[in-house]
Design a protein around this motif. Structure first.
Motif, PDB file in Angstrom:
ATOM      1  N   ALA A 133       0.837  -1.216   0.000  1.00  0.00           N
ATOM      2  CA  ALA A 133       0.000   0.000   0.000  1.00  0.00           C
ATOM      3  C   ALA A 133       0.862   1.253   0.000  1.00  0.00           C
ATOM      4  N   SER A 134       0.353   2.299  -0.636  1.00  0.00           N
ATOM      5  CA  SER A 134       1.030   3.592  -0.666  1.00  0.00           C
ATOM      6  C   SER A 134       0.566   4.456   0.509  1.00  0.00           C
ATOM      7  N   HIS A 135       1.015   5.688   0.520  1.00  0.00           N
ATOM      8  CA  HIS A 135       0.621   6.652   1.557  1.00  0.00           C
ATOM      9  C   HIS A 135      -0.887   6.873   1.558  1.00  0.00           C
ATOM     10  N   PHE A 136      -1.519   6.693   0.387  1.00  0.00           N
ATOM     11  CA  PHE A 136      -2.940   7.009   0.229  1.00  0.00           C
ATOM     12  C   PHE A 136      -3.838   5.767   0.195  1.00  0.00           C
ATOM     13  N   PHE A 137      -3.265   4.581   0.243  1.00  0.00           N
ATOM     14  CA  PHE A 137      -4.038   3.341   0.219  1.00  0.00           C
ATOM     15  C   PHE A 137      -5.032   3.342  -0.947  1.00  0.00           C
TER      16      PHE A 137
END
Length: 287
Positions: A264-268
């Motif tokens: 997952a990234s910072h923003f999901f």
């Protein structure tokens, strides 16, 4: 000819059955803050037997940011009471994200006051068990609010993609910037300062307003987490590298509960939206 109305009614019935349920519709509420500014929030009145949840957006954003909307939808569907304010950031009725290059007059103290306002708003609605959920920079504002004064009814803090407010300079350069800002404030200098701050390459603000945020450091955040008056936990994306590779380890070493969602990234975003929803629901009591 007599069969046409019957057929039409049957088609309409099928369409109505296929439409999504609107049992969890949210309402928009507006309120006048003690400062005189008007602020707004999305609100879902859920099961009074479950905790109420306040969700706070990230840096310069609004409640319509996708990560925030997705989280609210999941909690509303689970029948939690949810309020999702948009911080005014000094602008009455603000409903759009602010560009980095705008002149930012807002301060951390004003952010704290608005968070406290919405917590009190929930308590006036009879909610005595409140959970704070933040995304990104919103966590810093929530943590600062808890550290300033007790927030009645708040029992838990859940932080998604926790970051700090370190400016994009070396430690020595940042220390010099803070010293310069303090000197300017002391002599009443209100001329605008332009710095690289957060995700902004060009953040413009008067010295006092900028200093209110830069007084917070990464080490200060770690200490605040340890001293938090309520249980705290963190959800991080496995590919969120904004804080460096050692951030999760540093949090864990201080006894902070951290769940990492691989990939997952910072923003999901993309498919990780649903992983985040599951993680948030599992972190809350009542289910």
């Amino acid at each position: 000819m007599t069969r046409t109305p019957t057929l039409l009614l049957a088609v309409l019935a099928c369409l109505l059955i296929s439409l999504p349920s609107f049992a969890h519709q949210d309402e928009l509420v507006e309120a006048r803050l003690p400062s005189g500014k008007v602020a707004s929030a999305a609100f879902h009145a859920g099961n009074k037997g479950l905790p109420a949840v306040l969700i706070l957006h990230g840096f310069l954003q609004t409640r319509t940011f996708p990560t925030i909307v997705s989280t609210m939808e999941a909690l509303s569907e689970a029948d939690y009471t949810v309020v999702v304010p948009t911080l005014s950031l000094g602008i009455s009725g603000r409903n759009k994200s602010l560009p980095c290059e705008a002149v930012h007059l807002h301060t951390l103290d004003e952010d704290r006051a608005e968070i406290a306002f919405w917590v009190r708003w929930l308590t006036r609605k009879g909610r005595s068990h409140i959970i704070l959920v933040g995304h990104s920079f919103g966590n810093v504002q929530l943590l600062a609010s808890l550290g300033r004064a007790p927030l009645p009814g708040v029992k838990q803090l859940l932080m998604i993609s926790l970051v700090d407010v370190e400016a994009k300079q070396s430690a020595q350069q940042r220390a010099q910037l803070v010293k310069d800002l303090r000197d300017r404030v002391a002599r009443g200098d209100r001329s605008l300062v332009e710095v690289e701050f957060g995700h902004c390459k060009k953040y413009v603000s008067p010295p006092a307003a900028l200093l209110s945020y830069l007084e917070i450091s990464r080490s200060g955040i770690l200490e605040s987490l340890v001293k938090s008056p309520v249980p705290t936990s963190v959800i991080m994306g496995g590919k969120d590298d904004r804080m460096g590779s050692e951030w999760v380890e540093k949090l864990s070493s201080r006894g902070i509960s951290v769940q990492t969602i691989p990939g997952a990234s910072h923003f999901f975003d993309s498919q990780y939206e649903f992983d985040l929803q599951d993680a948030v629901l599992k972190a809350l009591p009542g289910r």
